[in-house]
Design a protein around this motif. Structure first.
Motif, PDB file in Angstrom:
ATOM      1  N   GLY A 372      29.943  -9.505 -66.409  1.00 54.08           N
ATOM      2  CA  GLY A 372      31.236 -10.462 -65.524  1.00 54.08           C
ATOM      3  C   GLY A 372      30.475 -11.098 -64.127  1.00 54.08           C
ATOM      4  O   GLY A 372      30.660 -12.169 -63.142  1.00 54.08           O
ATOM      5  N   LYS A 373      29.245 -10.702 -63.038  1.00 54.20           N
ATOM      6  CA  LYS A 373      28.383 -11.107 -62.726  1.00 54.20           C
ATOM      7  C   LYS A 373      27.429 -12.833 -63.044  1.00 54.20           C
ATOM      8  O   LYS A 373      27.935 -13.265 -64.086  1.00 54.20           O
ATOM      9  CB  LYS A 373      26.409 -10.865 -62.673  1.00 54.20           C
ATOM     10  CG  LYS A 373      25.739 -11.219 -61.507  1.00 54.20           C
ATOM     11  CD  LYS A 373      26.051 -10.890 -60.141  1.00 54.20           C
ATOM     12  CE  LYS A 373      25.859  -9.895 -59.760  1.00 54.20           C
ATOM     13  NZ  LYS A 373      25.748  -9.472 -58.153  1.00 54.20           N
ATOM     14  N   LYS A 374      28.312 -13.394 -61.964  1.00 52.81           N
ATOM     15  CA  LYS A 374      28.390 -15.239 -62.385  1.00 52.81           C
ATOM     16  C   LYS A 374      26.644 -15.183 -62.746  1.00 52.81           C
ATOM     17  O   LYS A 374      25.732 -14.754 -61.635  1.00 52.81           O
ATOM     18  CB  LYS A 374      28.641 -15.815 -60.885  1.00 52.81           C
ATOM     19  CG  LYS A 374      29.653 -15.525 -60.118  1.00 52.81           C
ATOM     20  CD  LYS A 374      30.510 -16.474 -60.447  1.00 52.81           C
ATOM     21  CE  LYS A 374      31.822 -16.541 -60.992  1.00 52.81           C
ATOM     22  NZ  LYS A 374      33.185 -16.708 -61.429  1.00 52.81           N
ATOM     23  N   VAL A 375      26.493 -16.598 -63.348  1.00 47.82           N
ATOM     24  CA  VAL A 375      25.174 -16.825 -63.815  1.00 47.82           C
ATOM     25  C   VAL A 375      24.824 -17.991 -63.812  1.00 47.82           C
ATOM     26  O   VAL A 375      25.635 -19.421 -63.870  1.00 47.82           O
ATOM     27  CB  VAL A 375      24.933 -16.958 -65.569  1.00 47.82           C
ATOM     28  CG1 VAL A 375      23.251 -17.300 -65.735  1.00 47.82           C
ATOM     29  CG2 VAL A 375      24.763 -15.477 -65.623  1.00 47.82           C
ATOM     30  N   TRP A 376      23.862 -18.738 -62.456  1.00 51.79           N
ATOM     31  CA  TRP A 376      23.406 -19.994 -62.239  1.00 51.79           C
ATOM     32  C   TRP A 376      22.715 -20.764 -63.309  1.00 51.79           C
ATOM     33  O   TRP A 376      21.356 -19.656 -63.127  1.00 51.79           O
ATOM     34  CB  TRP A 376      23.000 -19.865 -60.895  1.00 51.79           C
ATOM     35  CG  TRP A 376      24.261 -20.295 -59.871  1.00 51.79           C
ATOM     36  CD1 TRP A 376      25.309 -19.389 -60.644  1.00 51.79           C
ATOM     37  CD2 TRP A 376      24.193 -20.215 -58.973  1.00 51.79           C
ATOM     38  NE1 TRP A 376      25.926 -19.502 -58.756  1.00 51.79           N
ATOM     39  CE2 TRP A 376      25.703 -19.868 -58.074  1.00 51.79           C
ATOM     40  CE3 TRP A 376      23.508 -20.743 -57.391  1.00 51.79           C
ATOM     41  CZ2 TRP A 376      25.944 -20.033 -56.731  1.00 51.79           C
ATOM     42  CZ3 TRP A 376      23.754 -20.885 -56.247  1.00 51.79           C
ATOM     43  CH2 TRP A 376      25.163 -20.479 -56.149  1.00 51.79           C
ATOM     44  N   LEU A 377      22.062 -21.616 -63.722  1.00 46.67           N
ATOM     45  CA  LEU A 377      20.788 -22.493 -63.586  1.00 46.67           C
ATOM     46  C   LEU A 377      20.000 -23.198 -63.107  1.00 46.67           C
ATOM     47  O   LEU A 377      20.663 -24.251 -62.527  1.00 46.67           O
ATOM     48  CB  LEU A 377      21.880 -23.798 -65.266  1.00 46.67           C
ATOM     49  CG  LEU A 377      20.256 -24.222 -66.248  1.00 46.67           C
ATOM     50  CD1 LEU A 377      19.184 -23.497 -66.125  1.00 46.67           C
ATOM     51  CD2 LEU A 377      21.274 -25.265 -66.329  1.00 46.67           C
ATOM     52  N   GLY A 378      19.112 -22.187 -62.287  1.00 45.40           N
ATOM     53  CA  GLY A 378      18.929 -22.491 -61.067  1.00 45.40           C
ATOM     54  C   GLY A 378      17.714 -23.605 -60.509  1.00 45.40           C
ATOM     55  O   GLY A 378      17.113 -23.659 -59.570  1.00 45.40           O
ATOM     56  N   GLY A 379      17.662 -24.101 -62.384  1.00 44.55           N
ATOM     57  CA  GLY A 379      16.540 -25.869 -62.065  1.00 44.55           C
ATOM     58  C   GLY A 379      16.867 -25.937 -63.023  1.00 44.55           C
ATOM     59  O   GLY A 379      16.155 -25.274 -64.302  1.00 44.55           O
ATOM     60  N   LEU A 380      16.948 -26.703 -63.237  1.00 40.62           N
ATOM     61  CA  LEU A 380      17.331 -28.263 -64.801  1.00 40.62           C
ATOM     62  C   LEU A 380      16.291 -29.387 -64.055  1.00 40.62           C
ATOM     63  O   LEU A 380      16.667 -30.506 -63.544  1.00 40.62           O
ATOM     64  CB  LEU A 380      18.819 -28.109 -65.235  1.00 40.62           C
ATOM     65  CG  LEU A 380      19.331 -28.667 -66.673  1.00 40.62           C
ATOM     66  CD1 LEU A 380      19.484 -29.736 -66.053  1.00 40.62           C
ATOM     67  CD2 LEU A 380      18.743 -28.470 -67.493  1.00 40.62           C
ATOM     68  N   GLY A 381      15.406 -29.681 -65.217  1.00 41.12           N
ATOM     69  CA  GLY A 381      15.072 -31.124 -65.406  1.00 41.12           C
ATOM     70  C   GLY A 381      15.099 -31.427 -66.815  1.00 41.12           C
ATOM     71  O   GLY A 381      14.561 -30.152 -67.698  1.00 41.12           O
ATOM     72  N   PRO A 382      14.823 -33.222 -67.311  1.00 42.70           N
ATOM     73  CA  PRO A 382      14.661 -33.669 -68.506  1.00 42.70           C
ATOM     74  C   PRO A 382      13.172 -32.709 -69.107  1.00 42.70           C
ATOM     75  O   PRO A 382      13.498 -33.002 -69.824  1.00 42.70           O
ATOM     76  CB  PRO A 382      14.824 -35.018 -68.644  1.00 42.70           C
ATOM     77  CG  PRO A 382      14.371 -35.479 -67.198  1.00 42.70           C
ATOM     78  CD  PRO A 382      15.467 -33.909 -66.222  1.00 42.70           C
TER      79      PRO A 382
END
Length: 588
Positions: A372-382
């Protein structure tokens, strides 16, 4: 829609009955309305004079489950990143620009992560004078530079209580010259993995916070994790000074520690294992609790890199030892390296689907230790390494970006932080002339129309060729959310569908089930100009999108009458608001 997407469900017989009715009506219409002047698009005569039947063209039937959402995301789902390199190349001093502030406000509410690879070479110094830490540069530029910036920060936004500036054109031109030379140094560092330290002073931090405060963003500050003692323990000597200064200013900041710790050995020849990293995060949490203003501040991490073997092992060990310490688990994903030179590479469905595989790996580790811990995409680039000129900053990159938002939302990623809002290289949303690039316009439309409640989509295809599902899933990607409650043009209950058409031909979508006979507002985004997919300008429903006098253009929809088939041109992205749906999932 990607094969791994969980948003296709076996629905009730009610939907199937509606679908069957629509198919029968369509076939009958195809057989008996050859002389009708009101025939739909798929019944028009072919160039040879022979009328093509219904089954000779693809028709996608689309419905959405409006009873309840399958996910509810963070209100700041689409968020932003700034790399600390903007201190070194001088752009941080220009964040007070009225135009930059306006562009950032357009994407609020959002987080702004001040972090990246150079977070681990960042030192805080509680000094007001920037000149001692600015680094090399042309003498004519540095002379009276600080005074010029201060004098230009003269306009005061009374409503928000923040400083915004109109910097003279000559100053901006000189800054672009300085930044161009500095960026060569930054690129050389990145390619050689030999990095120099960066100092952020108290005044620089003030300017950074003024920017996020003016723009309605929430700052996440990345702390240096590579400042180490001889025994490899984390050195906190400058961190407490940073925390106390920020607390004294009452700066509302969240925190993170380090960036891609799985890559430290290749960067500096010193590894930090998962046990040590967990201890460091626990120590940072203790430090935050020792400063009264930040005793409840949020802490995010560990910002693991793309989840390959080493990164997964580090993440697994970290979650086992310190999973409860962080408020959300962060990791990063970049689709390709800087050697790509073909626009077609941005259209490969296999490339778009790599994200789903990575999300599955990360969420499996997280749920093993902290369900249940929230998951973030903490850095995203093409693309990494600054991106690719005339590719990752063009319309073509928008397919990756919009598909990332849709895929991440369906799979429950709570926040996606885009690298970068404004920076060097070619993966940013705003260029160095403060002009929005295509991905900015996609982001703006997304923010205006797409809310945090994610809905399940049901699609079916009818065509003569076999395996119609593959055509739909791979080349036509469809996502649905409740329409943003912040958009007062639509009442609660409306839904927004966004569609990516990677086909080289037009595709037609017929709204079925609960969506039938509803008025639709179309926001169709296409490249503007003669450069095609390499265009750096975007048109909305045929009108070029431009900022005029620091003001956004009006995003005017095209109204599609009830029951009309949606026609998606090839290689385009469209947002469609279904008005007056009164969807139960979207009323609360």
């Amino acid at each position: 829609m990607p094969k791994s997407s969980p948003c296709v469900f076996p629905w009730s017989s009610l939907w199937l009955a509606s679908l069957a009715t629509l198919v029968v009506q369509s076939v009958l219409s195809s057989s008996y309305s050859s002389s009708s002047t009101s025939s739909s698009a798929y019944q028009r005569p072919a160039a040879s004079g022979r009328r093509q039947g219904f089954m000779e063209r693809t028709l996608i039937l689309l419905d959405v489950n409006t009873r309840s959402p399958i996910r509810v995301l963070n209100d700041n789902f689409l968020s932003l990143q700034l790399d600390p390199s903007i201190i070194k190349d001088g752009w941080l001093d220009f964040l007070s620009s009225k135009r930059l502030v306006t562009l950032a406000r357009g994407l609020s509410p959002a987080f702004l992560r001040f972090g990246g690879k150079r977070s681990d070479f960042l030192q805080f110094n509680n000094q007001k004078n920037l000149a001692k830490f600015r680094g090399p540069g042309p003498d004519y530029y540095l002379k009276n530079y600080e005074d010029d910036i201060v004098r230009s920060d003269i306009a005061l936004d009374k409503q928000n209580g923040c400083k915004v500036a109109n910097h003279p054109d000559i100053m901006l031109e000189l800054q672009r010259e300085k930044a161009a030379s500095t960026q060569l140094v930054l690129l050389k560092e990145q390619l050689s993995n030999i990095y120099s330290n960066i100092t952020i002073t108290a005044r620089s931090l003030d300017k950074l916070y003024n920017f996020v405060d003016c723009a309605g963003l929430h700052l996440i500050f990345g702390i240096n994790a590579l400042h180490r003692n001889p025994d490899n323990s984390w050195n906190t000597s400058s961190i407490l000074s940073l925390l106390k200064y920020s607390a004294g200013k009452k700066y509302n900041i969240s925190w993170e520690l380090g960036n891609e710790p799985n890559a430290y050995r290749s960067m500096v020849g010193r590894a930090v294992n998962s046990t040590q990293l967990a201890q460091d995060y626990t120590k940072l949490r203790t430090l935050l609790q020792s400063v009264r203003y930040y005793h409840r501040a949020h802490l995010y991490g560990p910002n693991a890199g793309r989840p390959r073997k080493n990164a997964i092992l580090l993440l697994d060990g970290f979650m086992k030892n310190a999973g409860s310490v962080v408020d959300a688990v962060t990791w990063q994903h970049y689709y390709m390296d800087g050697r790509v030179n073909k626009v077609e590479d941005f259209l490969k469905t296999r490339l778009l689907d790599t994200l789903a595989e990575q999300i599955t790996k990360v969420t499996k580790v997280v749920n093993t230790h902290t369900p249940g811990k929230k998951v973030w995409l903490g850095g995203l680039g093409p693309a990494w390494a600054g991106g690719i000129n005339n590719l990752s900053d063009t319309y073509a990159a928008g397919f990756l970006w919009v598909n990332t938002l849709g895929m991440a939302a369906v799979q429950g990623i709570d926040v996606v932080l885009r690298h970068s809002f404004f920076d060097y290289g070619y993966t940013h949303l705003v260029d160095q002339h403060f002009n929005p690039l295509p991905d900015y316009w996609f982001s703006l439309v997304f923010k205006r129309l797409v809310g945090p409640r994610v809905l399940a989509v049901r699609v079916a295809g009818l065509q003569r060729k076999p395996q119609p599902g593959r055509v739909i899933r791979d080349k036509l990607r469809i996502y649905a959310h409740c329409t943003s409650y912040d958009n007062h043009n639509y009442v609660r209950g409306a839904i927004t569908i966004y569609i990516i058409n990677l086909h080289r031909s037009r595709k037609k979508i017929k709204l079925a089930g609960t969506l039938r006979d509803k008025t639709v507002h179309q926001y169709l985004l296409q490249p503007y100009g003669t450069d095609g997919l390499r265009a750096k300008h975007v048109q909305l429903n045929g009108e070029k999108l431009l900022m005029v006098d620091n003001e956004f253009p009006e995003l005017r929809p095209k109204t599609l009458r009830a029951g009309r088939t949606i026609a998606m041109p090839p290689m385009t992205i469209g947002f469609y608001v279904i008005k007056n749906m009164n969807a139960n999932a979207c009323r609360r």
